[in-house]
Design a protein around this motif. Sequence first.
Motif, mmCIF file in Angstrom:
data_model
loop_
_atom_site.group_PDB
_atom_site.id
_atom_site.type_symbol
_atom_site.label_atom_id
_atom_site.label_comp_id
_atom_site.label_asym_id
_atom_site.label_seq_id
_atom_site.Cartn_x
_atom_site.Cartn_y
_atom_site.Cartn_z
ATOM 1 N N THR A 1 0.830 -1.207 0.000
ATOM 2 C CA THR A 1 0.000 0.000 0.000
ATOM 3 C C THR A 1 0.863 1.254 0.000
ATOM 4 O OG1 THR A 1 -1.749 -1.180 1.206
ATOM 5 C CG2 THR A 1 -1.844 1.219 1.203
ATOM 6 N N GLY A 2 1.932 1.251 0.791
ATOM 7 C CA GLY A 2 2.823 2.401 0.820
ATOM 8 C C GLY A 2 3.537 2.620 -0.496
ATOM 9 N N ALA A 3 4.005 1.528 -1.122
ATOM 10 C CA ALA A 3 4.736 1.638 -2.390
ATOM 11 C C ALA A 3 3.831 2.122 -3.521
ATOM 12 C CB ALA A 3 5.348 0.285 -2.748
ATOM 13 N N VAL A 4 2.589 1.656 -3.539
ATOM 14 C CA VAL A 4 1.675 1.994 -4.638
ATOM 15 C C VAL A 4 1.106 3.402 -4.483
ATOM 16 C CG1 VAL A 4 -0.530 1.404 -5.733
ATOM 17 C CG2 VAL A 4 1.089 -0.405 -5.134
ATOM 18 N N THR A 5 0.682 3.745 -3.260
ATOM 19 C CA THR A 5 0.026 5.052 -3.049
ATOM 20 C C THR A 5 1.017 6.170 -2.742
ATOM 21 O OG1 THR A 5 -0.276 4.692 -0.665
ATOM 22 C CG2 THR A 5 -2.012 3.878 -2.145
ATOM 23 N N GLY A 6 2.208 5.805 -2.223
ATOM 24 C CA GLY A 6 3.164 6.820 -1.809
ATOM 25 C C GLY A 6 2.726 7.575 -0.571
ATOM 26 N N ARG A 7 1.817 6.954 0.213
ATOM 27 C CA ARG A 7 1.268 7.612 1.397
ATOM 28 C C ARG A 7 1.238 6.642 2.570
ATOM 29 N NH1 ARG A 7 -4.256 9.804 -1.012
ATOM 30 N NH2 ARG A 7 -4.479 10.785 1.037
ATOM 31 N N GLY A 8 1.305 7.200 3.767
ATOM 32 C CA GLY A 8 1.277 6.385 4.963
ATOM 33 C C GLY A 8 -0.128 5.932 5.322
ATOM 34 N N LEU A 9 -0.211 4.979 6.236
ATOM 35 C CA LEU A 9 -1.494 4.391 6.605
ATOM 36 C C LEU A 9 -2.417 5.414 7.270
ATOM 37 C CD1 LEU A 9 -3.361 1.952 6.891
ATOM 38 C CD2 LEU A 9 -2.097 1.303 8.969
ATOM 39 N N SER A 10 -1.902 6.224 8.202
ATOM 40 C CA SER A 10 -2.764 7.190 8.886
ATOM 41 C C SER A 10 -3.271 8.263 7.928
ATOM 42 C CB SER A 10 -2.028 7.827 10.061
ATOM 43 O OG SER A 10 -0.808 8.391 9.643
ATOM 44 N N ASP A 11 -2.462 8.627 6.935
ATOM 45 C CA ASP A 11 -2.873 9.582 5.907
ATOM 46 C C ASP A 11 -4.067 9.024 5.132
ATOM 47 O OD1 ASP A 11 -3.027 11.590 4.058
ATOM 48 O OD2 ASP A 11 -1.084 11.221 3.129
ATOM 49 N N LEU A 12 -4.003 7.748 4.765
ATOM 50 C CA LEU A 12 -5.085 7.120 4.005
ATOM 51 C C LEU A 12 -6.339 6.917 4.860
ATOM 52 C CD1 LEU A 12 -2.965 4.484 2.042
ATOM 53 C CD2 LEU A 12 -4.112 6.490 1.087
ATOM 54 N N ILE A 13 -6.144 6.602 6.134
ATOM 55 C CA ILE A 13 -7.300 6.456 7.029
ATOM 56 C C ILE A 13 -8.050 7.785 7.139
ATOM 57 C CG2 ILE A 13 -8.008 6.070 9.431
ATOM 58 C CD1 ILE A 13 -5.751 4.008 9.638
ATOM 59 N N ARG A 14 -7.312 8.880 7.269
ATOM 60 C CA ARG A 14 -7.949 10.201 7.361
ATOM 61 C C ARG A 14 -8.735 10.518 6.093
ATOM 62 N NH1 ARG A 14 -3.787 14.351 6.914
ATOM 63 N NH2 ARG A 14 -4.262 14.073 4.715
ATOM 64 N N GLU A 15 -8.135 10.217 4.938
ATOM 65 C CA GLU A 15 -8.801 10.515 3.670
ATOM 66 C C GLU A 15 -10.047 9.660 3.467
ATOM 67 O OE1 GLU A 15 -7.846 8.833 -0.353
ATOM 68 O OE2 GLU A 15 -6.815 10.753 -0.543
ATOM 69 N N GLN A 16 -9.938 8.364 3.798
ATOM 70 C CA GLN A 16 -11.019 7.429 3.504
ATOM 71 C C GLN A 16 -12.115 7.398 4.570
ATOM 72 O OE1 GLN A 16 -11.112 5.506 0.490
ATOM 73 N NE2 GLN A 16 -9.538 7.052 0.093
ATOM 74 N N TYR A 17 -11.736 7.601 5.825
ATOM 75 C CA TYR A 17 -12.705 7.360 6.911
ATOM 76 C C TYR A 17 -12.896 8.549 7.845
ATOM 77 C CZ TYR A 17 -11.851 2.773 5.049
ATOM 78 O OH TYR A 17 -11.712 1.721 4.187
ATOM 79 N N GLY A 18 -12.255 9.668 7.562
ATOM 80 C CA GLY A 18 -12.559 10.892 8.280
ATOM 81 C C GLY A 18 -11.667 11.171 9.477
ATOM 82 N N VAL A 19 -11.817 12.389 9.985
ATOM 83 C CA VAL A 19 -10.956 12.874 11.057
ATOM 84 C C VAL A 19 -11.243 12.166 12.380
ATOM 85 C CG1 VAL A 19 -10.340 14.911 12.432
ATOM 86 C CG2 VAL A 19 -10.680 15.127 9.962
ATOM 87 N N LYS A 20 -12.514 11.820 12.653
ATOM 88 C CA LYS A 20 -12.860 11.204 13.937
ATOM 89 C C LYS A 20 -12.150 9.871 14.129
ATOM 90 C CE LYS A 20 -17.379 13.406 14.545
ATOM 91 N NZ LYS A 20 -18.846 13.203 14.669
ATOM 92 N N TRP A 21 -12.201 9.006 13.110
ATOM 93 C CA TRP A 21 -11.519 7.717 13.195
ATOM 94 C C TRP A 21 -10.010 7.920 13.293
ATOM 95 C CZ3 TRP A 21 -12.765 3.213 14.756
ATOM 96 C CH2 TRP A 21 -14.061 2.717 14.598
ATOM 97 N N THR A 22 -9.522 8.902 12.565
ATOM 98 C CA THR A 22 -8.078 9.176 12.595
ATOM 99 C C THR A 22 -7.645 9.651 13.981
ATOM 100 O OG1 THR A 22 -8.222 9.855 10.278
ATOM 101 C CG2 THR A 22 -6.212 10.437 11.455
ATOM 102 N N PHE A 23 -8.425 10.553 14.569
ATOM 103 C CA PHE A 23 -8.090 11.055 15.894
ATOM 104 C C PHE A 23 -8.124 9.937 16.934
ATOM 105 C CE2 PHE A 23 -9.145 12.995 20.002
ATOM 106 C CZ PHE A 23 -8.122 13.936 20.095
ATOM 107 N N PHE A 24 -9.137 9.057 16.822
ATOM 108 C CA PHE A 24 -9.215 7.901 17.728
ATOM 109 C C PHE A 24 -7.975 7.029 17.592
ATOM 110 C CE2 PHE A 24 -10.096 3.304 17.578
ATOM 111 C CZ PHE A 24 -10.277 3.056 18.937
ATOM 112 N N ALA A 25 -7.630 6.670 16.344
ATOM 113 C CA ALA A 25 -6.487 5.777 16.096
ATOM 114 C C ALA A 25 -5.189 6.398 16.591
ATOM 115 C CB ALA A 25 -6.390 5.445 14.608
ATOM 116 N N MET A 26 -4.986 7.695 16.337
ATOM 117 C CA MET A 26 -3.743 8.345 16.732
ATOM 118 C C MET A 26 -3.637 8.494 18.260
ATOM 119 S SD MET A 26 -2.103 8.656 13.983
ATOM 120 C CE MET A 26 -2.948 7.124 13.542
ATOM 121 N N SER A 27 -4.762 8.764 18.918
ATOM 122 C CA SER A 27 -4.752 8.895 20.379
ATOM 123 C C SER A 27 -4.383 7.581 21.047
ATOM 124 C CB SER A 27 -6.126 9.369 20.878
ATOM 125 O OG SER A 27 -6.474 10.605 20.318
#
Length: 426
Positions: free
Chosen positions: A67-93
């Motif tokens: 996923t990193g090689a193909v998209t050139g983006r990290g997992l948390s970056d993709l989670i924020r784009e695909q599933y929104g800030v709330k899920w991202t904030f939960f995961a990062m916390s």
Amino acid sequence: MSKNFRNRILLFLAAMGPGIVTAFADNDAGGIATYASAGAKYGYGLLFTMFVSTIALAIAQEISARTGAVTGRGLSDLIREQYGVKWTFFAMSVLLVANLGTTVSEFSGIATSFELFGVSKYFSVPLAALLIWWLVLKADYSKTEKVFFALCVTFISYIIAGVIIDPPWPTVIQAMMVPTFSRNADFLLMAIGVIGTTITPWGQFYVQASVVDKGITAKNLVYTRWDVLIGSFFTGLIAFFIIVATAATLYVNNIPIETAKDAALALEPLAGKYATLLFSFGLLGASMLAAFVLPLSTSYAICEAFGFERGISKEYKTAPVFFGLYSVIIFISALMVLWPGLSLYKVMLTTQVVNGILLPPILIFMVLIAGSERLMGKHKNSRWYNALVWVFAFILILLTLLLLASTVAPDQTEQLLQIFGDSERP
């Protein structure tokens, strides 16, 4: 050697790193303690479980690296784009709390290994913290990765220790190839612990972020896959020898242990001073490597999630949040290990709980993203591979929830597993 083959080797060496470093760092102080306890308590009975968990690790790491090689983006970056800030904030916390606790356990491992060599933790821990902090802030990615590779080499000490002990190899090989199952609740919980310490949330964030940071793209995918597979193989191999070494010495003499330090000390009268020194040296290398990688994983993930500049090769003034967060995690973790009266056991218990909370949604996000044609194009999961991945993800989620339950409510979980065992009896 043909020119084409030589070029392939050079391309692999250029891509090598993220998968191997992440997989080796998975065998951290907590992992070593778990594998040693498994061997001491159940002999060779959990070798097949370790074999299966190594396959699961390879699948999870392959998905993250691809996923990193193909998209050139990290997992948390993709989670924020695909599933929104709330899920991202939960995961990062949750990730921040979990990784801080795990980093504390790594510095505890550093303190323990130095104490086995007669060096006080009040000298070794500050020195290690300063060294780890200084290297990442002053070196670029290439130089830092060389340090990581050097620390990976220290894991060979476990292989040497296992060979010195000279276990009954036919019995060992049979135990690895033939599943062992017990209805005993303690055995089931130990099996869950072995799998749980092999597949970690931070590992998925780190391998993807480091693939991106190293500049690996889809055209290097075949070499990145080999990097992941080789790393997973050696992770399983190291765990295999830790279990074998403790099973051949501690289990046959009915000597229980709880920590890696217990294992190292107990080995000396049974296997000699060299086995103890090798075990201690391996613990030092494992703890140092993970103490580098865990804070980096946190800094990568949080900076990706919220759009801050990140990367080891960046200068401090261009990525202040990345290096600032890294520094804070390092020094708080080192300070907690030196804090009088702090229960490191409770810290590790809390870490286990928050990791158990985070892993299920992370696995689901990973599989959904890797199966997305819009994001992955022709490199998305194939139908059969997607089915296999979902099966493994479901099993890992179930085991993680059981491990979480056993930590929060051990008596009730043991009763539940015992009921399950009784219901299976003919």
